[in-house]
Design a protein around this motif. Structure first.
Motif: not given
Length: 863
Positions: A649-655
């Motif tokens: 969740k956080k990884m894709f949001a950060d990208e």
């Protein structure tokens, strides 16, 4: 390899034999020297000679021939020393005969001549010294007669030895010539198979692609079924062509490993889609993935996927009842992990004799197996070759009428050591399962399911309450406040009203066959078989939304979606799902292709796979966001991936992704994302099944494959401006403009992969494969009327065939640029005007988070 080089292969053995003989001979000489009183200083030289011979042999000093000659000369020196002593207890003729026999085994005629000369010298020396010692005439005549007879015998023996060597050499040369002829014939056969396979692949791909287009357009169910059968047959042919190419590369020793980072979750999801066509009615496929497997590893993922697919499909092929069990685990080592893959089936099994032949190419156990299942008999031989290439090993156990178990272990480098699956908040979960495994008559299948469920539950650290009848389920629901409930398809049928009522209070997931039907407005989630962990984790990471209206069906109007995935089967599945919402769907098979498509056309939403070869989803997103034209700067991009980690969740949001949908795609999560990223005006709901079917059948919203929007005239003019002779292309297509356009679509979609392979072959100087690929390029471009590019490709093909590397190096990049420009022009000619713009500012804000929990996968355990 010449006959001499074949004989040289025996040098190690003959050299060792001479060394052993020399050592024994030297020891006997030393004993006699000290016993009789010969010159003791000579023994020091003999000992040194023996040490030199052994040292050069052990340390590989000099060539094999030079070591043989050195040893032979030192042996003859030692022999001469012994032979010139009249009191020598051994017969010198017998000793020299033994050495001639030993030298014969080396295959070197000169060594037998050396023996002759040494014996002649020793004999002359002995005769002269004995005559000088005062022998009478009679004794002298006896001595001379004996010496002459022995010399003649040794001469004949040496001649016979050289004759043996000559005959031996002739036989070895003839055999080697036959071997070389066979190798050359095999090489020509492999080249022929590779060329034929490449030539067949293009029309087969056209059949598959065109059939898929026809299936989408056809409304007659009987015709659709026939077309599906044709497409299935085409895919089997394509798979067999791939097997022939793989076998050809293995046999020629040209197979290389192309390592890349991959996620086991993405690999398994792709495999599940590909294995669907092998599934038989009444045969269960159970997949058990250990949570201890690292999230990201590194190997040749395409070969790893083929290993698993071949083993599982082979098990399904020879199993008529029961099931196939795929278990994947990881053993940790200093270099990373060993990925342990075990495929067990309850099929017909193999006898010990059949098991011994299982690795042989083109082998099928017997005529009964051949009739029961089709195939070329290359599966296990290719798997064994791939496993060896990747540094692993494979073992097979089998028993007739019991089943077969194949275990493969392949070393992997670990990129991300975290678990391949995780739960966002395991402490908040209360999981129930209404799964009655006793419904499966085969006890092994029951064991497979139990092992898979227990492994997931223990690995994720959760507790599951499992029941096997409706009464127990009612008691469980009254006792526990469940958040998730997993139900089997047969178990659902025992009391569907109860299950549907529970779906209004918690997340209820039914594990079912793909063709199962549920009432319109059903609130249960569908988890299609095969049963495996990642969809379960996705379900457990999703949250129950009690306000969702299960009696309505979401439809999306005037939305053009782009789906990006490097696996064709994933695109087929995704298109089918999105079409049901009324979207118009275009597809791209690589990140680079998606960027090019976004430069030419505006999409309302993009679903982007994460792990793709070449340009991955994150890089493609950044390219689209920073596109110089600015056309797609604000298009919502949703991550569509099998990533089963809660941190995703956080990884894709950060990208920079606007949302996240896990694979397999779940309706609730997909609709949540659509509500969030699309404008309100694009989303409506239908109240009943009849209204929904009318919507799908309404021509105004009929979902169509992307097709040229220009009329025939502008379409032709666009291609003419790009140097394409459309009339020639239409001539090759029998004047069928629709077929010509479809062919253009196929060529354009395949081009990025083909260009990448051509550039790779050019960089690695694999001119044979380069010749094959550029030949295919020549043929396809000529078919569509791109005669200039076709001629340039022909010149490169001829240069590769004639090994004119200078010409290729001077012109390769120029031709690749021409090819890329051609494909770009084709895409422009086929471009479709974007649908009416959507109001991007009018979006539903569902919560403060960028998007909700990531969804992963996991099932149950004994409660």
């Amino acid at each position: 390899m010449s006959g001499k080089s074949q004989i040289n292969d025996l040098f190690k053995t003959s050299n060792l034999l001479l060394l052993i003989g020399f050592t024994i001979f030297a020891a006997l000489a030393a004993v006699e020297t000290f016993a009789v009183g010969w010159e003791k200083w000579a023994m020091a030289l003999v000992a040194l000679a023996v040490a030199v011979c052994w040292g050069s042999y052990i340390n590989h000093i000099g060539t094999d021939v030079s070591r043989l000659w050195t040893c032979a000369v030192l042996i003859m020196c030692t022999y001469f020393f012994c032979a010139v002593h009249p009191a020598w207890s051994l017969d010198s003729a017998v000793v020299i005969a033994i050495f001639i026999f030993m030298f014969t085994m080396t295959g070197i005629k000169g060594l037998t001549i050396l023996c002759q000369i040494t014996y002649y010298l020793a004999t002359v020396y002995n005769v002269v010294t004995q005559i000088d010692s005062g022998l009478d005439v009679e004794d002298t005549m006896v001595l001379l007669t004996q010496s002459v007879i022995l010399v003649i015998m040794i001469t004949v023996l040496a001649w016979f030895s050289r004759m043996i060597i000559s005959k031996w050499t002739d036989v070895m040369n003839e055999s080697q010539n036959e071997i070389e002829d066979l190798k050359e014939a095999t090489e020509r056969l492999n080249d022929f198979l590779a060329n034929v396979s490449h030539e067949i692949r293009t029309p087969v791909n056209a059949v598959i692609g065109l059939t898929g287009v026809c299936i989408e357009k056809e409304s007659n169910s009987e015709i659709r079924d026939d077309m599906v059968a044709v497409r299935s047959a085409g895919r089997k042919v394509a798979e067999q062509i791939g097997d022939i190419l793989d076998y050809s590369e293995l046999d020629r020793g040209k197979l290389v490993s192309n390592d890349e980072d991959y996620m086991i979750s993405s690999l398994i999801h792709d495999l599940v889609n590909e294995l669907a066509e092998y599934k038989k009615e009444g045969v269960e496929l159970v997949i058990n993935i250990s949570p201890s497997i690292p999230a990201v590893m590194n190997t040749d993922v395409s070969k790893l996927k083929k290993i698993i697919r071949s083993l599982v499909s082979n098990g399904l092929k020879y199993t008529s009842e029961g099931g196939v069990y795929l278990r994947i685990d990881a053993d940790t080592h200093d270099y990373g992990v060993n990925l342990c893959i075990e495929v067990t089936d309850t099929g017909i099994g193999m006898t010990p004799t059949q098991l011994e032949n299982a690795y042989e190419s083109f082998y099928q156990a017997d005529s009964g197996r051949s009739r029961a299942a089709s195939g070329l008999g290359l599966g296990l031989s290719i798997v064994a070759g791939f496993v060896e290439l990747l540094g692993g090993f494979m073992t097979i156990r089998s028993k007739v009428n019991v089943g077969t178990s194949v275990r493969v272990s392949i070393p992997q480098r670990v990129v991300d050591a975290s678990s391949c699956m995780s739960l966002a908040d395991p402490s908040s979960l209360c999981v129930g399962a209404y799964l009655h495994f006793d419904k499966f008559p085969n006890p092994m299948v029951r064991e497979y399911y139990n092992e898979a469920v227990i492994n997931i539950v223990k690995g994720l650290g959760i507790h599951m309450h499992r029941v096997d009848n409706v009464e127990s389920l009612r008691a469980l629901v009254d006792k526990e406040e469940l958040t998730h409930l997993f139900v089997g398809e047969e178990e659902y049928d025992t009391d569907p009203d109860l299950i549907e009522s529970l779906a209004r209070k918690m997340i209820v997931t039914v594990v079912t066959d793909p063709d199962a039907k549920f009432p319109f407005g059903s609130r249960v989630k569908i988890m299609e078989k095969p049963f495996y962990c990642f969809p379960v984790v996705s379900t457990l990471n999703s949250k129950f939304r009690g306000d969702a209206d299960g009696d309505e069906h979401m439809v999306v109007r005037d939305v053009h979606a782009l789906v990006v995935d490097d696996e064709p089967m994933n695109l087929v599945v995704a298109k089918s799902i999105f079409n049901r919402y009324g979207m118009k769907v275009s597809t791209a098979t690589s990140g680079m292709e998606s960027v090019e498509m976004c430069r030419k056309e505006k999409y309302d939403i993009i679903f982007m796979d994460h792990m793709m070869s070449g340009m991955d989803g994150v890089e493609a997103l950044k390219k689209i966001r920073s596109d110089v034209t600015g056309l797609d700067h604000d298009v919502p991009v949703v991550a569509l991936t099998a990533n089963a980690m809660s941190s995703a969740k956080k990884m894709f949001a950060d990208e920079g992704f606007d949302g996240f949908v896990s694979k397999p795609i779940e309706t609730e999560e997909l609709e949540r994302v659509l509500r969030k990223v699309l404008p309100k005006s694009a989303i409506t709901y239908v109240k009943n099944e009849e209204e929904y079917e009318n919507f799908l059948n309404d021509k105004e919203y009929e979902v169509k494959e992307s097709a040229p929007s220009d009329g025939p005239v502008s379409f032709k003019e666009s291609l003419h401006l790009s140097g394409v002779d459309v009339e020639t292309g239409l001539h090759y297509c029998a004047g069928d403009l629709d077929f010509y356009k479809t062919l253009l679509v196929q060529i354009a979609s395949e081009a990025p992969d083909k260009i990448g392979k051509l550039r790779k072959d050019y960089e690695t100087k694999d001119w044979k494969d380069y010749e094959i690929l550029i030949h295919a390029t020549k043929s396809t471009t000529k078919t569509i009327g791109a005669l200039d590019v076709s001629q340039e490709a022909l010149d490169l093909e001829q240069s590769a065939k004639n090994k004119n590397i200078d010409y290729i190096e001077k012109n390769h990049e120029r031709v690749m640029t021409m090819y890329e420009d051609l494909i770009r022009s084709i895409n422009e000619a086929l471009a479709i005007d974007a649908p009416a713009g959507a109001d991007k500012d009018n979006k539903v804000e569902e919560d403060d988070d960028q998007f909700d929990e990531v969804f992963e996968f996991s099932p149950d355990e004994e409660g």
